[in-house]
Design an enzyme around this catalytic site. Structure first.
Site, PDB file in Angstrom:
ATOM      1  N   SER A 141     -18.965  68.515 -54.284  1.00 43.45           N
ATOM      2  CA  SER A 141     -20.012  69.037 -55.164  1.00 43.45           C
ATOM      3  C   SER A 141     -21.073  67.973 -55.340  1.00 43.45           C
ATOM      4  O   SER A 141     -20.789  66.778 -55.235  1.00 43.45           O
ATOM      5  CB  SER A 141     -19.421  69.403 -56.527  1.00 43.45           C
ATOM      6  N   TYR A 154     -14.232  67.575 -63.789  1.00 43.82           N
ATOM      7  CA  TYR A 154     -14.596  68.146 -62.488  1.00 43.82           C
ATOM      8  C   TYR A 154     -15.339  67.113 -61.651  1.00 43.82           C
ATOM      9  O   TYR A 154     -15.004  66.880 -60.486  1.00 43.82           O
ATOM     10  CB  TYR A 154     -15.458  69.385 -62.695  1.00 43.82           C
TER      11      TYR A 154
END
Length: 266
Positions: A141, A154
């Site tokens: 990401s 995350y």
């Protein structure tokens, strides 16, 4: 795309979103597929849509259950030992402030996003080494390149993936085994809907930025091109949210800190 007809591709998180889009795109190119996620019925549905693939196998597994992963791998070794490409896509996101997040949520994010991915990859690695060929593609990401509010765990789990696979790539430098890191920006999937809250419950809400993100099939096409060209690291999404954000974070860290703190990330 390159000719995929001789390839066998294993995709985790293949029951929906990016994983599903990648499976359908590779199927059209004639690749053999192994599809994994926790949900067998959803995998069966994806399998039924994989038109063009000569063979699609279902291999349910839960990235959080590490002992089971080892058992599943050994029990299915004849299915996966000749995989050419492992796409580590399975994972889960988070939407909660640090002050409101229970430790168990961080533990779960690392167990799924980082340790489960590392476990699968290290189990498959000896078979790549034996043949001196193979490729790991890892869906990380943009949030794995810098910390993002409401995504502390995350971001940390995705950063950990970069550290591990950068090291692995360096160790494999003189082999024909490749590592491609793919960093999405906002892609239109249900990742925010399925995100963990601070208590570990499912968020069940779609982020506005996610809803307005890049079409998942467009993302899949771009990701496959990067994999085919054996890119080391690519950023896929709107220029402002991906490449520009990463450049600003590196070149103007103080300015970036102000920008990210004011950004609407939920």
């Amino acid at each position: 795309m390159n000719n995929q007809k001789t390839k066998k591709i294993w995709i985790t998180g293949a029951s929906a979103g990016i994983g599903k889009a990648l499976a359908l795109a590779y199927a059209k190119e004639g690749a053999k597929l192994v599809l994994s996620s926790r949900k067998r019925p959803a995998l069966e549905e994806v399998k039924s849509l994989c038109v063009g693939s000569p063979k699609v196998d279902i291999l349910p597994l839960d990235l959080e259950k590490h002992e089971e992963i080892d058992q599943i791998f050994k029990a299915n070794i004849n299915l996966i030992k000749d995989v050419d490409l492992l796409i580590n896509n399975g994972g889960i996101s988070q939407r909660s402030k640090v002050s409101e997040t229970q430790f168990e949520v961080y533990q779960r994010l690392m167990d799924i996003n980082y340790l489960g991915t590392v476990q699968l990859s290290t189990l498959l690695l000896p078979y790549f080494v034996e043949r001196n060929c193979g490729q790991f593609a890892v869906i990380t990401s943009v949030a794995g390149k810098f910390g993002v509010p409401y995504r502390s765990g995350y971001s940390a789990s995705k950063m950990a993936l970069h550290g591990f696979f950068d090291a692995l790539r360096a160790e494999l430098n003189h082999t024909n085994i490749n590592v491609t890191m793919i960093c999405p920006g906002f892609i239109k999937t249900d990742i925010s809907v399925n995100s963990l809250t601070g208590s570990g419950e499912k968020l069940n809400e779609m982020d506005e930025a996610q809803a307005n993100g890049m079409d998942v099939n467009t993302f899949a096409d771009k990701a496959i091109k990067a994999i085919n060209h054996k890119k080391e690291e690519v950023y896929i999404g709107a220029f402002r949210e991906t490449t520009l954000a990463i450049l600003v974070s590196r070149l103007f860290p103080s300015l970036f800190k102000k920008i990210i703190s004011k950004s609407k990330v939920r």
